[in-house]
Design a protein around this motif. Sequence first.
Motif, PDB file in Angstrom:
ATOM      1  N   MET A 167       0.819  -1.224   0.000  1.00 26.86           N
ATOM      2  CA  MET A 167       0.000   0.000   0.000  1.00 26.86           C
ATOM      3  C   MET A 167       0.848   1.268   0.000  1.00 26.86           C
ATOM      4  N   PRO A 168       1.861   1.393   0.880  1.00 21.04           N
ATOM      5  CA  PRO A 168       2.654   2.623   0.819  1.00 21.04           C
ATOM      6  C   PRO A 168       3.429   2.765  -0.491  1.00 21.04           C
ATOM      7  N   GLN A 169       3.880   1.648  -1.078  1.00 21.23           N
ATOM      8  CA  GLN A 169       4.604   1.750  -2.349  1.00 21.23           C
ATOM      9  C   GLN A 169       3.667   2.203  -3.464  1.00 21.23           C
ATOM     10  N   ALA A 170       2.435   1.664  -3.482  1.00 28.52           N
ATOM     11  CA  ALA A 170       1.454   2.098  -4.483  1.00 28.52           C
ATOM     12  C   ALA A 170       1.148   3.586  -4.317  1.00 28.52           C
ATOM     13  N   ALA A 171       1.101   4.044  -3.056  1.00 28.61           N
ATOM     14  CA  ALA A 171       0.865   5.473  -2.795  1.00 28.61           C
ATOM     15  C   ALA A 171       2.008   6.311  -3.348  1.00 28.61           C
ATOM     16  N   VAL A 172       3.243   5.926  -3.026  1.00 31.94           N
ATOM     17  CA  VAL A 172       4.411   6.676  -3.490  1.00 31.94           C
ATOM     18  C   VAL A 172       4.459   6.697  -5.017  1.00 31.94           C
ATOM     19  N   ASP A 173       4.099   5.575  -5.640  1.00 28.65           N
ATOM     20  CA  ASP A 173       4.169   5.462  -7.102  1.00 28.65           C
ATOM     21  C   ASP A 173       3.210   6.409  -7.812  1.00 28.65           C
ATOM     22  N   THR A 174       2.198   6.929  -7.116  1.00 26.10           N
ATOM     23  CA  THR A 174       1.273   7.880  -7.754  1.00 26.10           C
ATOM     24  C   THR A 174       1.950   9.220  -8.046  1.00 26.10           C
ATOM     25  N   GLY A 175       3.039   9.512  -7.321  1.00 25.25           N
ATOM     26  CA  GLY A 175       3.658  10.829  -7.450  1.00 25.25           C
ATOM     27  C   GLY A 175       2.907  11.918  -6.707  1.00 25.25           C
ATOM     28  N   ALA A 176       1.871  11.541  -5.962  1.00 25.15           N
ATOM     29  CA  ALA A 176       1.024  12.530  -5.283  1.00 25.15           C
ATOM     30  C   ALA A 176       1.415  12.749  -3.828  1.00 25.15           C
ATOM     31  N   VAL A 177       2.412  11.995  -3.334  1.00 27.83           N
ATOM     32  CA  VAL A 177       2.729  12.038  -1.900  1.00 27.83           C
ATOM     33  C   VAL A 177       3.672  13.206  -1.590  1.00 27.83           C
ATOM     34  N   ASP A 178       3.280  14.017  -0.612  1.00 29.42           N
ATOM     35  CA  ASP A 178       4.094  15.169  -0.191  1.00 29.42           C
ATOM     36  C   ASP A 178       5.209  14.767   0.772  1.00 29.42           C
ATOM     37  N   TYR A 179       4.934  13.796   1.642  1.00 27.86           N
ATOM     38  CA  TYR A 179       5.901  13.371   2.658  1.00 27.86           C
ATOM     39  C   TYR A 179       5.978  11.850   2.666  1.00 27.86           C
ATOM     40  N   VAL A 180       7.173  11.307   2.443  1.00 27.39           N
ATOM     41  CA  VAL A 180       7.417   9.865   2.595  1.00 27.39           C
ATOM     42  C   VAL A 180       8.327   9.717   3.802  1.00 27.39           C
ATOM     43  N   LEU A 181       7.805   9.112   4.869  1.00 29.15           N
ATOM     44  CA  LEU A 181       8.486   9.162   6.161  1.00 29.15           C
ATOM     45  C   LEU A 181       8.463   7.815   6.867  1.00 29.15           C
ATOM     46  N   PRO A 182       9.490   7.525   7.684  1.00 28.77           N
ATOM     47  CA  PRO A 182       9.377   6.387   8.601  1.00 28.77           C
ATOM     48  C   PRO A 182       8.190   6.619   9.540  1.00 28.77           C
ATOM     49  N   LEU A 183       7.576   5.537   9.956  1.00 25.51           N
ATOM     50  CA  LEU A 183       6.365   5.623  10.778  1.00 25.51           C
ATOM     51  C   LEU A 183       6.537   6.553  11.972  1.00 25.51           C
ATOM     52  N   GLU A 184       7.698   6.465  12.646  1.00 31.45           N
ATOM     53  CA  GLU A 184       7.851   7.228  13.894  1.00 31.45           C
ATOM     54  C   GLU A 184       7.912   8.741  13.654  1.00 31.45           C
ATOM     55  N   GLU A 185       8.136   9.161  12.418  1.00 34.32           N
ATOM     56  CA  GLU A 185       8.191  10.602  12.132  1.00 34.32           C
ATOM     57  C   GLU A 185       6.844  11.174  11.687  1.00 34.32           C
ATOM     58  N   ILE A 186       5.899  10.314  11.358  1.00 33.91           N
ATOM     59  CA  ILE A 186       4.620  10.792  10.813  1.00 33.91           C
ATOM     60  C   ILE A 186       3.797  11.579  11.829  1.00 33.91           C
ATOM     61  N   PRO A 187       3.669  11.121  13.098  1.00 33.88           N
ATOM     62  CA  PRO A 187       2.813  11.865  14.028  1.00 33.88           C
ATOM     63  C   PRO A 187       3.234  13.323  14.203  1.00 33.88           C
ATOM     64  N   ALA A 188       4.529  13.579  14.309  1.00 37.42           N
ATOM     65  CA  ALA A 188       4.984  14.961  14.521  1.00 37.42           C
ATOM     66  C   ALA A 188       4.680  15.828  13.312  1.00 37.42           C
ATOM     67  N   VAL A 189       4.779  15.256  12.118  1.00 37.26           N
ATOM     68  CA  VAL A 189       4.466  16.030  10.914  1.00 37.26           C
ATOM     69  C   VAL A 189       2.969  16.354  10.875  1.00 37.26           C
ATOM     70  N   ILE A 190       2.131  15.369  11.193  1.00 36.56           N
ATOM     71  CA  ILE A 190       0.678  15.627  11.203  1.00 36.56           C
ATOM     72  C   ILE A 190       0.347  16.704  12.230  1.00 36.56           C
ATOM     73  N   ARG A 191       0.900  16.582  13.420  1.00 37.70           N
ATOM     74  CA  ARG A 191       0.618  17.596  14.448  1.00 37.70           C
ATOM     75  C   ARG A 191       1.095  18.960  13.982  1.00 37.70           C
ATOM     76  N   GLY A 192       2.289  19.011  13.394  1.00 38.01           N
ATOM     77  CA  GLY A 192       2.818  20.290  12.917  1.00 38.01           C
ATOM     78  C   GLY A 192       1.914  20.910  11.875  1.00 38.01           C
ATOM     79  N   LEU A 193       1.382  20.086  10.972  1.00 31.94           N
ATOM     80  CA  LEU A 193       0.500  20.610   9.933  1.00 31.94           C
ATOM     81  C   LEU A 193      -0.796  21.165  10.522  1.00 31.94           C
ATOM     82  N   VAL A 194      -1.453  20.392  11.382  1.00 30.64           N
ATOM     83  CA  VAL A 194      -2.766  20.838  11.873  1.00 30.64           C
ATOM     84  C   VAL A 194      -2.641  22.010  12.833  1.00 30.64           C
ATOM     85  N   GLU A 195      -1.476  22.159  13.472  1.00 29.59           N
ATOM     86  CA  GLU A 195      -1.336  23.250  14.426  1.00 29.59           C
ATOM     87  C   GLU A 195      -0.774  24.514  13.785  1.00 29.59           C
ATOM     88  N   ALA A 196      -0.057  24.387  12.684  1.00 31.04           N
ATOM     89  CA  ALA A 196       0.630  25.554  12.109  1.00 31.04           C
ATOM     90  C   ALA A 196      -0.127  26.210  10.971  1.00 31.04           C
TER      91      ALA A 196
END
Length: 199
Positions: A167-196
């Motif tokens: 599933m993540p590879q199919a997502a990346v292959d679309t060319g539509a993904v803004d952030y490709v990240l290890p799992l442990e980095e995703i929560p901080a990016v989501i929080r940063g987006l919704v708060e900033a």
Amino acid sequence: MTADPSPEDQYAIVAVASSAGGVQGLIALLGALGPDLPVPVLVVQHLDPRHRTVIAEVLSRRTDLMVKLAEDGERALPGTVYIAPPDRHLLVGSDGVLALSRTELVHFVRPSADLLFESVAAAYGPRAIACVLTGTGRDGAMGLDAVKSRGGTVLAQDPLTAEFKGMPQAAVDTGAVDYVLPLEEIPAVIRGLVEARGQ
């Protein structure tokens, strides 16, 4: 002094898709989002429809957010995680009201991440965040394209770090993904987006 961001400038919803390996992925993601997330989170995790699911209870013990199975006709509230029940598609309208459906399988699955993401894209446009975690198959890739085309923000777990990379590879292959990240980095990016956004 900064002006309050207008609602049009702020993210309003996060949608997450996972399949094989997804429960552990969701525990890691939701557990690190913190208790006061200012938006709702909608989740499609492929579950066996033949068994009663305890996923909401399992995830509730590992996150400060409220976690529940989505109910047809309820309004999505901030700081709450809504999980598609087994064998039901989960959709959301522009008013934030959730809908469950038994329409046909999409790519052999119900619930379908593609349908969730497409409904989020249509309802929220640039105010939507969509994220694909570990899983087999291609579910979510088409829907991510819809989110991106409406101005939303798209994340995917780095396939090299995913327990199941389909599933993540199919997502990346679309060319539509803004952030490709290890799992442990995703929560901080989501929080940063919704708060900033809009500040």
